[in-house]
Write a protein that holds these residues in place. Structure first.
Motif, PDB file in Angstrom:
ATOM      1  N   ALA A 106       0.846  -1.193   0.000  1.00 34.40           N
ATOM      2  CA  ALA A 106       0.000   0.000   0.000  1.00 34.40           C
ATOM      3  C   ALA A 106       0.881   1.242   0.000  1.00 34.40           C
ATOM      4  O   ALA A 106       1.945   1.265   0.620  1.00 34.40           O
ATOM      5  CB  ALA A 106      -0.923   0.014   1.223  1.00 34.40           C
ATOM      6  N   GLY A 107       0.429   2.282  -0.698  1.00 34.47           N
ATOM      7  CA  GLY A 107       1.199   3.514  -0.741  1.00 34.47           C
ATOM      8  C   GLY A 107       0.304   4.733  -0.848  1.00 34.47           C
ATOM      9  O   GLY A 107      -0.713   4.706  -1.548  1.00 34.47           O
ATOM     10  N   HIS A 108       0.690   5.808  -0.161  1.00 30.03           N
ATOM     11  CA  HIS A 108      -0.042   7.071  -0.218  1.00 30.03           C
ATOM     12  C   HIS A 108       0.768   8.104  -0.982  1.00 30.03           C
ATOM     13  O   HIS A 108       1.976   8.262  -0.751  1.00 30.03           O
ATOM     14  CB  HIS A 108      -0.325   7.598   1.194  1.00 30.03           C
ATOM     15  N   SER A 109       0.124   8.805  -1.904  1.00 26.61           N
ATOM     16  CA  SER A 109       0.699   9.941  -2.620  1.00 26.61           C
ATOM     17  C   SER A 109       1.995   9.539  -3.324  1.00 26.61           C
ATOM     18  O   SER A 109       1.973   8.679  -4.207  1.00 26.61           O
ATOM     19  CB  SER A 109       0.896  11.111  -1.655  1.00 26.61           C
ATOM     20  N   HIS A 113       2.826   6.428  -5.981  1.00 27.56           N
ATOM     21  CA  HIS A 113       3.598   6.511  -7.223  1.00 27.56           C
ATOM     22  C   HIS A 113       4.690   5.443  -7.243  1.00 27.56           C
ATOM     23  O   HIS A 113       4.825   4.676  -8.214  1.00 27.56           O
ATOM     24  CB  HIS A 113       4.216   7.905  -7.325  1.00 27.56           C
ATOM     25  N   LEU A 114       5.460   5.384  -6.168  1.00 27.32           N
ATOM     26  CA  LEU A 114       6.628   4.503  -6.152  1.00 27.32           C
ATOM     27  C   LEU A 114       6.248   3.025  -6.050  1.00 27.32           C
ATOM     28  O   LEU A 114       6.911   2.171  -6.654  1.00 27.32           O
ATOM     29  CB  LEU A 114       7.548   4.892  -4.998  1.00 27.32           C
ATOM     30  N   THR A 115       5.197   2.709  -5.301  1.00 31.94           N
ATOM     31  CA  THR A 115       4.775   1.312  -5.247  1.00 31.94           C
ATOM     32  C   THR A 115       4.249   0.865  -6.609  1.00 31.94           C
ATOM     33  O   THR A 115       4.527  -0.259  -7.052  1.00 31.94           O
ATOM     34  CB  THR A 115       3.715   1.094  -4.160  1.00 31.94           C
ATOM     35  N   LEU A 116       3.514   1.753  -7.292  1.00 31.05           N
ATOM     36  CA  LEU A 116       3.046   1.420  -8.638  1.00 31.05           C
ATOM     37  C   LEU A 116       4.225   1.283  -9.598  1.00 31.05           C
ATOM     38  O   LEU A 116       4.247   0.360 -10.433  1.00 31.05           O
ATOM     39  CB  LEU A 116       2.072   2.492  -9.122  1.00 31.05           C
ATOM     40  N   ARG A 117       5.201   2.182  -9.510  1.00 31.21           N
ATOM     41  CA  ARG A 117       6.402   2.075 -10.351  1.00 31.21           C
ATOM     42  C   ARG A 117       7.090   0.739 -10.148  1.00 31.21           C
ATOM     43  O   ARG A 117       7.521   0.074 -11.123  1.00 31.21           O
ATOM     44  CB  ARG A 117       7.384   3.201 -10.007  1.00 31.21           C
ATOM     45  N   ALA A 118       7.224   0.332  -8.893  1.00 27.09           N
ATOM     46  CA  ALA A 118       7.903  -0.928  -8.605  1.00 27.09           C
ATOM     47  C   ALA A 118       7.159  -2.118  -9.212  1.00 27.09           C
ATOM     48  O   ALA A 118       7.773  -3.070  -9.705  1.00 27.09           O
ATOM     49  CB  ALA A 118       8.062  -1.113  -7.104  1.00 27.09           C
ATOM     50  N   ILE A 132      -2.647  -1.295  -2.996  1.00 28.83           N
ATOM     51  CA  ILE A 132      -3.579  -0.253  -2.558  1.00 28.83           C
ATOM     52  C   ILE A 132      -2.921   1.109  -2.780  1.00 28.83           C
ATOM     53  O   ILE A 132      -1.826   1.356  -2.272  1.00 28.83           O
ATOM     54  CB  ILE A 132      -3.943  -0.393  -1.068  1.00 28.83           C
ATOM     55  N   LEU A 133      -3.591   1.986  -3.527  1.00 26.53           N
ATOM     56  CA  LEU A 133      -3.061   3.312  -3.814  1.00 26.53           C
ATOM     57  C   LEU A 133      -3.985   4.367  -3.234  1.00 26.53           C
ATOM     58  O   LEU A 133      -5.154   4.451  -3.612  1.00 26.53           O
ATOM     59  CB  LEU A 133      -2.922   3.519  -5.325  1.00 26.53           C
ATOM     60  N   SER A 134      -3.449   5.197  -2.343  1.00 21.41           N
ATOM     61  CA  SER A 134      -4.208   6.281  -1.721  1.00 21.41           C
ATOM     62  C   SER A 134      -3.742   7.604  -2.314  1.00 21.41           C
ATOM     63  O   SER A 134      -2.580   8.002  -2.139  1.00 21.41           O
ATOM     64  CB  SER A 134      -3.987   6.266  -0.208  1.00 21.41           C
ATOM     65  N   ALA A 135      -4.643   8.285  -3.047  1.00 24.70           N
ATOM     66  CA  ALA A 135      -4.314   9.566  -3.683  1.00 24.70           C
ATOM     67  C   ALA A 135      -2.937   9.525  -4.320  1.00 24.70           C
ATOM     68  O   ALA A 135      -2.071  10.350  -4.008  1.00 24.70           O
ATOM     69  CB  ALA A 135      -4.407  10.700  -2.663  1.00 24.70           C
ATOM     70  N   PRO A 136      -2.696   8.573  -5.215  1.00 23.42           N
ATOM     71  CA  PRO A 136      -1.340   8.412  -5.754  1.00 23.42           C
ATOM     72  C   PRO A 136      -0.875   9.621  -6.547  1.00 23.42           C
ATOM     73  O   PRO A 136      -1.650  10.219  -7.315  1.00 23.42           O
ATOM     74  CB  PRO A 136      -1.467   7.175  -6.648  1.00 23.42           C
ATOM     75  N   MET A 137       0.373   9.981  -6.379  1.00 24.91           N
ATOM     76  CA  MET A 137       0.973  11.119  -7.079  1.00 24.91           C
ATOM     77  C   MET A 137       1.379  10.672  -8.484  1.00 24.91           C
ATOM     78  O   MET A 137       2.528  10.342  -8.744  1.00 24.91           O
ATOM     79  CB  MET A 137       2.188  11.638  -6.305  1.00 24.91           C
ATOM     80  N   LEU A 138       0.420  10.681  -9.410  1.00 24.43           N
ATOM     81  CA  LEU A 138       0.694  10.262 -10.781  1.00 24.43           C
ATOM     82  C   LEU A 138       0.943  11.446 -11.711  1.00 24.43           C
ATOM     83  O   LEU A 138       1.293  11.260 -12.871  1.00 24.43           O
ATOM     84  CB  LEU A 138      -0.459   9.396 -11.299  1.00 24.43           C
ATOM     85  N   ASP A 139       0.769  12.618 -11.220  1.00 19.13           N
ATOM     86  CA  ASP A 139       1.190  13.876 -11.839  1.00 19.13           C
ATOM     87  C   ASP A 139       0.903  14.955 -10.804  1.00 19.13           C
ATOM     88  O   ASP A 139       0.173  14.729  -9.837  1.00 19.13           O
ATOM     89  CB  ASP A 139       0.445  14.155 -13.144  1.00 19.13           C
ATOM     90  N   THR A 140       1.501  16.114 -10.984  1.00 17.71           N
ATOM     91  CA  THR A 140       1.316  17.205 -10.035  1.00 17.71           C
ATOM     92  C   THR A 140       0.640  18.384 -10.723  1.00 17.71           C
ATOM     93  O   THR A 140       0.460  18.410 -11.936  1.00 17.71           O
ATOM     94  CB  THR A 140       2.664  17.653  -9.447  1.00 17.71           C
TER      95      THR A 140
END
Length: 302
Positions: A106-109, A113-118, A132-140
């Motif tokens: 699971a990763g927040h913000s 981003h980094l858990t999805l990248r991995a 689990i992605l909480s408000a993932p930082m996929l762009d700013t």
């Protein structure tokens, strides 16, 4: 402390095991966002513990209790997000060896981003059973500027001066004043005060703005996430919680990722939720946690 392969110390925590009268569901590793430390999320760790999960967390290299990589203690710096992906891969390997499955990441913000990248990079062995992605930082922000434009500007700024210099003055967002910070994060005054309590009592955990090196690295990593076929190649179930009212990360980028992920469920809030959904008022937070619990039940134990 856990030692990364190059010897860097990474602070981590194993939350207490579930109660003896609660059936074990598996193990969860939670990774927080930029500028965060895992203390902010112990309320959620306790929720998951009572649901039967063995919960662990770690601070990213260069923030929280895992040291600093910039010129000072206030600026969050990294040269390349690949370093964080490598840290996560190494930590996950040793962590997974200590925990029976199912294993959830699971990763927040920025942590999202980094858990999805991995996962996209196939860097994690064994493969997580769910993400689990909480408000993932996929762009700013700002959303209206195309990623190539933002990426080009950040690259120029990192090259023309010290990439470790701060990219903005304070808070989580360029131009935001200190008194506005809570309006970016949560409606819940008590939970926001809890973060301030940790910052006062463990001042070594506090982190300020990101560096131009961090901004440049973030956009380079974002381009990898949205590369052709990258999201389509994610071969595990993903659950996303986000809010249309987010002022820190791009809701449009999150929607785009959801549309491309092969096996994804989501819960998207409106103006009732700010960026830190797991630290929001109870009506929002409880709904988000119930949705995560239901997703894990369906995908892993149903």
């Amino acid at each position: 402390m856990w030692l990364a392969p190059d010897g860097h110390e990474i602070r981590h925590i194993d939350w207490p095991d579930p109660p003896a009268n609660v059936a074990s569901k598996g193990a969860m590793l939670f990774m927080a966002g930029r500028g965060d430390a895992y203390e902010k999320y112990i309320e959620s760790f306790e929720h998951w513990r009572l649901q039967g999960w063995r919960v662990s967390a770690a601070d990213w290299r260069g923030q929280g209790g895992s040291g600093r990589l910039g010129n000072d203690k206030a600026t969050g710096h990294i040269d390349d997000f690949d370093l964080w992906v490598e840290d996560l891969a190494a930590f996950w390997s040793t962590w997974a060896a200590r925990h029976d499955g199912p294993r959830v990441l699971a990763g927040h913000s920025m942590g999202g981003h980094l858990t999805l990248r991995a996962v996209i990079d196939k860097a994690l062995s064994p493969k997580p059973d769910a993400l689990i992605l909480s408000a993932p930082m996929l762009d700013t922000m700002p959303e209206h500027l195309p990623l190539p434009v933002k990426r080009g500007f950040a690259s120029m700024m990192a090259r023309i001066g010290d990439p470790k210099r701060p990219a903005w003055k304070m808070s989580e967002k360029p131009g935001a004043k200190p008194g506005m910070r809570n309006t970016l994060l949560t409606h819940d005054e008590d939970r926001y005060a809890d973060e301030l309590w940790w910052r006062e009592n463990r001042p070594e955990l506090e982190l300020g703005p990101g560096s131009w090196g961090w901004v440049n690295a973030a956009y380079d990593s974002t381009a990898k996430i949205f590369a052709k076929g990258a999201l389509e190649g994610v071969d595990l179930p993903v659950f996303v919680i986000a809010t249309k009212a987010d002022k820190l990360v791009s809701p449009a980028a999150i929607r785009s990722a959801i549309a491309r992920l092969p096996d994804v469920d989501n819960l998207i809030f409106g103006s009732e939720a700010r960026h830190e959904i797991l630290r929001e008022e109870d009506a929002v937070r409880d709904r988000a946690l119930a949705a995560i619990d239901g997703f894990l039940e369906r995908k892993l134990t149903g």
